[in-house]
Design a protein around this motif. Structure first.
Motif, PDB file in Angstrom:
ATOM      1  N   ILE A  51      20.906  34.375   9.131  1.00 12.64           N
ATOM      2  CA  ILE A  51      20.133  34.807  10.288  1.00 12.64           C
ATOM      3  C   ILE A  51      21.025  34.946  11.512  1.00 12.64           C
ATOM      4  O   ILE A  51      20.901  35.891  12.293  1.00 12.64           O
ATOM      5  CB  ILE A  51      18.992  33.809  10.587  1.00 12.64           C
ATOM      6  N   SER A  52      21.937  33.998  11.678  1.00 14.17           N
ATOM      7  CA  SER A  52      22.896  34.031  12.783  1.00 14.17           C
ATOM      8  C   SER A  52      24.146  33.278  12.351  1.00 14.17           C
ATOM      9  O   SER A  52      24.228  32.801  11.209  1.00 14.17           O
ATOM     10  CB  SER A  52      22.290  33.403  14.049  1.00 14.17           C
ATOM     11  N   GLN A  53      25.093  33.131  13.273  1.00 13.61           N
ATOM     12  CA  GLN A  53      26.345  32.453  12.941  1.00 13.61           C
ATOM     13  C   GLN A  53      26.105  31.028  12.449  1.00 13.61           C
ATOM     14  O   GLN A  53      26.824  30.527  11.578  1.00 13.61           O
ATOM     15  CB  GLN A  53      27.270  32.432  14.164  1.00 13.61           C
ATOM     16  N   SER A  54      25.098  30.388  12.995  1.00 17.11           N
ATOM     17  CA  SER A  54      24.884  28.973  12.660  1.00 17.11           C
ATOM     18  C   SER A  54      23.595  28.715  11.881  1.00 17.11           C
ATOM     19  O   SER A  54      23.272  27.561  11.591  1.00 17.11           O
ATOM     20  CB  SER A  54      24.850  28.142  13.949  1.00 17.11           C
ATOM     21  N   LEU A  55      22.853  29.781  11.536  1.00 19.65           N
ATOM     22  CA  LEU A  55      21.542  29.604  10.903  1.00 19.65           C
ATOM     23  C   LEU A  55      21.438  30.383   9.592  1.00 19.65           C
ATOM     24  O   LEU A  55      21.659  31.595   9.554  1.00 19.65           O
ATOM     25  CB  LEU A  55      20.437  30.070  11.858  1.00 19.65           C
ATOM     26  N   LEU A  56      21.058  29.650   8.519  1.00 20.26           N
ATOM     27  CA  LEU A  56      20.848  30.266   7.212  1.00 20.26           C
ATOM     28  C   LEU A  56      19.387  30.096   6.788  1.00 20.26           C
ATOM     29  O   LEU A  56      18.727  29.127   7.170  1.00 20.26           O
ATOM     30  CB  LEU A  56      21.755  29.626   6.148  1.00 20.26           C
ATOM     31  N   LEU A  57      18.932  31.026   5.986  1.00 13.41           N
ATOM     32  CA  LEU A  57      17.573  30.966   5.440  1.00 13.41           C
ATOM     33  C   LEU A  57      17.634  31.049   3.924  1.00 13.41           C
ATOM     34  O   LEU A  57      18.286  31.942   3.369  1.00 13.41           O
ATOM     35  CB  LEU A  57      16.720  32.132   5.972  1.00 13.41           C
ATOM     36  N   MET A  58      16.957  30.100   3.253  1.00 14.33           N
ATOM     37  CA  MET A  58      16.834  30.144   1.802  1.00 14.33           C
ATOM     38  C   MET A  58      15.345  30.175   1.449  1.00 14.33           C
ATOM     39  O   MET A  58      14.669  29.141   1.497  1.00 14.33           O
ATOM     40  CB  MET A  58      17.510  28.928   1.136  1.00 14.33           C
ATOM     41  N   PRO A  59      14.797  31.343   1.119  1.00 18.57           N
ATOM     42  CA  PRO A  59      13.391  31.399   0.710  1.00 18.57           C
ATOM     43  C   PRO A  59      13.245  30.962  -0.751  1.00 18.57           C
ATOM     44  O   PRO A  59      13.894  31.523  -1.634  1.00 18.57           O
ATOM     45  CB  PRO A  59      13.044  32.891   0.886  1.00 18.57           C
ATOM     46  N   LEU A  60      12.410  29.971  -0.991  1.00 16.89           N
ATOM     47  CA  LEU A  60      12.198  29.464  -2.341  1.00 16.89           C
ATOM     48  C   LEU A  60      10.954  30.094  -2.936  1.00 16.89           C
ATOM     49  O   LEU A  60      10.013  30.444  -2.226  1.00 16.89           O
ATOM     50  CB  LEU A  60      12.058  27.945  -2.313  1.00 16.89           C
ATOM     51  N   MET A  61      10.932  30.217  -4.256  1.00 20.52           N
ATOM     52  CA  MET A  61       9.763  30.810  -4.906  1.00 20.52           C
ATOM     53  C   MET A  61       9.646  30.288  -6.330  1.00 20.52           C
ATOM     54  O   MET A  61      10.620  29.799  -6.913  1.00 20.52           O
ATOM     55  CB  MET A  61       9.861  32.337  -4.906  1.00 20.52           C
ATOM     56  N   GLY A  62       8.438  30.377  -6.866  1.00 19.54           N
ATOM     57  CA  GLY A  62       8.225  29.970  -8.253  1.00 19.54           C
ATOM     58  C   GLY A  62       8.140  28.473  -8.425  1.00 19.54           C
ATOM     59  O   GLY A  62       7.755  27.724  -7.526  1.00 19.54           O
ATOM     60  N   ILE A  67      17.126  26.828   6.884  1.00 18.35           N
ATOM     61  CA  ILE A  67      15.671  26.815   6.719  1.00 18.35           C
ATOM     62  C   ILE A  67      15.348  27.001   5.243  1.00 18.35           C
ATOM     63  O   ILE A  67      15.810  27.964   4.614  1.00 18.35           O
ATOM     64  CB  ILE A  67      14.994  27.939   7.521  1.00 18.35           C
ATOM     65  N   LEU A  68      14.579  26.083   4.675  1.00 21.39           N
ATOM     66  CA  LEU A  68      14.031  26.261   3.333  1.00 21.39           C
ATOM     67  C   LEU A  68      12.593  26.724   3.494  1.00 21.39           C
ATOM     68  O   LEU A  68      11.753  25.982   3.995  1.00 21.39           O
ATOM     69  CB  LEU A  68      14.081  24.944   2.539  1.00 21.39           C
ATOM     70  N   ASP A  69      12.322  27.956   3.093  1.00 21.02           N
ATOM     71  CA  ASP A  69      10.969  28.494   3.242  1.00 21.02           C
ATOM     72  C   ASP A  69      10.192  28.300   1.948  1.00 21.02           C
ATOM     73  O   ASP A  69      10.589  28.792   0.893  1.00 21.02           O
ATOM     74  CB  ASP A  69      11.015  29.971   3.610  1.00 21.02           C
ATOM     75  N   MET A  70       9.047  27.586   2.043  1.00 25.99           N
ATOM     76  CA  MET A  70       8.260  27.195   0.874  1.00 25.99           C
ATOM     77  C   MET A  70       7.055  28.108   0.643  1.00 25.99           C
ATOM     78  O   MET A  70       6.238  27.825  -0.226  1.00 25.99           O
ATOM     79  CB  MET A  70       7.754  25.760   1.073  1.00 25.99           C
ATOM     80  N   THR A  71       6.956  29.195   1.381  1.00 21.84           N
ATOM     81  CA  THR A  71       5.757  30.033   1.329  1.00 21.84           C
ATOM     82  C   THR A  71       5.422  30.488  -0.087  1.00 21.84           C
ATOM     83  O   THR A  71       4.247  30.523  -0.476  1.00 21.84           O
ATOM     84  CB  THR A  71       5.927  31.279   2.225  1.00 21.84           C
ATOM     85  N   ALA A  72       6.441  30.836  -0.889  1.00 17.61           N
ATOM     86  CA  ALA A  72       6.193  31.382  -2.228  1.00 17.61           C
ATOM     87  C   ALA A  72       6.334  30.351  -3.346  1.00 17.61           C
ATOM     88  O   ALA A  72       6.363  30.708  -4.517  1.00 17.61           O
ATOM     89  CB  ALA A  72       7.145  32.548  -2.493  1.00 17.61           C
ATOM     90  N   VAL A  73       6.415  29.065  -2.976  1.00 15.96           N
ATOM     91  CA  VAL A  73       6.462  28.021  -4.011  1.00 15.96           C
ATOM     92  C   VAL A  73       5.062  27.848  -4.585  1.00 15.96           C
ATOM     93  O   VAL A  73       4.101  27.651  -3.851  1.00 15.96           O
ATOM     94  CB  VAL A  73       6.986  26.697  -3.423  1.00 15.96           C
ATOM     95  N   ALA A  74       4.954  27.946  -5.898  1.00 12.74           N
ATOM     96  CA  ALA A  74       3.636  27.980  -6.549  1.00 12.74           C
ATOM     97  C   ALA A  74       2.832  26.716  -6.318  1.00 12.74           C
ATOM     98  O   ALA A  74       1.642  26.761  -6.005  1.00 12.74           O
ATOM     99  CB  ALA A  74       3.807  28.223  -8.046  1.00 12.74           C
ATOM    100  N   THR A  75       3.463  25.558  -6.479  1.00 15.83           N
ATOM    101  CA  THR A  75       2.745  24.293  -6.352  1.00 15.83           C
ATOM    102  C   THR A  75       3.650  23.250  -5.728  1.00 15.83           C
ATOM    103  O   THR A  75       4.832  23.181  -6.048  1.00 15.83           O
ATOM    104  CB  THR A  75       2.255  23.794  -7.725  1.00 15.83           C
ATOM    105  N   PHE A  76       3.072  22.452  -4.850  1.00 18.50           N
ATOM    106  CA  PHE A  76       3.821  21.372  -4.204  1.00 18.50           C
ATOM    107  C   PHE A  76       3.315  20.045  -4.747  1.00 18.50           C
ATOM    108  O   PHE A  76       2.176  19.662  -4.516  1.00 18.50           O
ATOM    109  CB  PHE A  76       3.626  21.435  -2.689  1.00 18.50           C
TER     110      PHE A  76
END
Length: 275
Positions: free
Chosen positions: A158-169, A196-205
Motif C-alpha cells: 500500500i505504501s513504503q511502510s504498509l502491506l496488505l495481506m487479504p486472507l480467504m477460504g 494489515i490482515l484482511d479477514m473479509t473473505a475468511v469462510a469461518t472464524f
C-alpha cells in the motif's frame, strides 16, 4: 391456542438432569470435549425454552426462534469445520428429544401427549435445519479449500511502510504456516512497519483460525512489524467472544477501508515525530 405449558414445567423441574443426560448421550463412545458440549446443550435448551413461550403456530415468527436459528447455524457450522460426522450432527437434536421423553413419568404421558405432538414436530424441524446448515457448510469448506490450494495468498504494498495481506477460504495448519512465511518474507524485504490482515473473505472464524492468526501476529512482531486485522464482521466478533479468544492486544477494524485509513494516519504521525 396450542402451547407448551406442561413441557416447560417438566423441563424447568429437571433442567440440570436433562442437560447432563443429553451431554452424556451425545459424547458417548467419542472423544468430543464435554465442556463445549455442556455449553452448547445449555444454550440450545435455554433458547428452545424461550421459543416455546410462544404458541406453536407463532414460534417461527418470534425473536426467540430467530436467536435459536442463529445459534444452530453457529453450532452446525463449527461441526462441519471440525470433522464431526453427519450422523453426530443429525442425531444431536434427536437425542435432545429422546432425553426429554425419559423424564416423563408413565402417569403423565397421557396428559402431555397433545403437547408432545407439536413439540416433536418442532424439534424434528430444528434437526432438519441443523443438518442442512451442516451440509451447506461442508460444501462451502470443500470449495474454499480447493480455491485456497489453487491460489497463493497475495501481498499488496500500500505504501513504503504498509502491506496488505487479504486472507480467504479456510485457514488450516498448512495454510497458516504458508501465511506466516509469506508475511515474514514480505515485511523483512519491504521493511514494513505495519501489515494489515484482511479477514473479509475468511469462510469461518473459530478457535483454530484465531490461534493461527495470533501466531502470525506474534511472528511479525518479532521482526518489528505491527499487524492489525480488518474485516471482522459482527458475527465473527460474537464468535470470538463466545470462544474466549483474547484479541485484546490486537487492533481490529470492521472494514479494510477503516484499517488502511488508521494505518495511514499512524504512518503520518510517525513521519511527523521523526522530523
Amino acid at each position: 391456542m396450542k402451547n407448551f405449558e406442561k413441557i416447560k414445567a417438566l423441563v424447568h423441574k429437571n433442567k440440570e438432569n436433562i442437560i447432563n443426560h443429553w451431554v452424556t448421550a451425545v459424547t458417548s463412545n467419542s472423544s468430543i470435549d464435554k465442556t463445549r458440549e455442556f455449553d452448547d446443550c445449555s444454550t440450545i435448551l435455554e433458547l428452545v425454552l424461550q421459543s416455546i413461550e410462544h404458541d406453536y403456530n407463532n414460534i417461527s415468527a418470534s425473536q426467540s426462534y430467530s436467536l435459536l436459528e442463529k445459534e444452530l447455524h453457529s453450532f452446525a457450522s463449527f461441526r462441519a469445520l471440525n470433522n464431526f460426522t453427519p450422523t453426530q450432527t443429525a442425531n444431536y437434536l434427536l437425542e435432545f428429544k429422546r432425553t426429554i421423553y425419559t423424564f416423563v413419568s408413565d402417569s403423565a404421558r397421557e396428559a402431555l401427549a397433545e403437547e408432545f405432538i407439536d413439540f416433536n414436530n418442532l424439534i424434528d424441524d430444528l434437526a432438519v435445519l441443523t443438518f442442512q446448515i451442516y451440509t451447506d457448510a461442508r460444501e462451502e469448506t470443500i470449495v474454499s479449500q480447493a480455491y485456497a490450494l489453487e491460489h497463493d495468498t497475495p501481498i499488496v504494498k500500500i505504501s513504503q511502510s504498509l502491506l496488505l495481506m487479504p486472507l480467504m477460504g479456510i485457514i488450516d495448519t498448512a495454510r497458516a504456516q504458508k501465511i506466516i512465511e509469506s508475511l515474514l518474507d514480505a515485511v523483512v524485504e519491504n521493511q514494513a512497519e505495519i501489515a494489515i490482515l484482511d479477514m473479509t473473505a475468511v469462510a469461518t472464524f473459530d478457535t483454530h483460525v484465531a490461534n493461527n492468526i495470533l501466531k502470525t501476529i506474534s511472528a511479525a512482531k518479532m521482526v518489528g512489524t505491527k499487524v492489525i486485522l480488518s474485516g471482522i464482521s459482527p458475527n465473527a466478533a460474537m464468535t470470538i467472544v463466545k470462544l474466549g479468544v483474547d484479541l485484546s492486544q490486537v487492533e481490529t477494524f470492521n472494514t479494510l477501508e477503516n484499517a488502511i485509513s488508521h494505518a495511514n494516519e499512524r504512518d503520518g504521525l510517525s513521519l511527523r515525530e521523526a522530523s
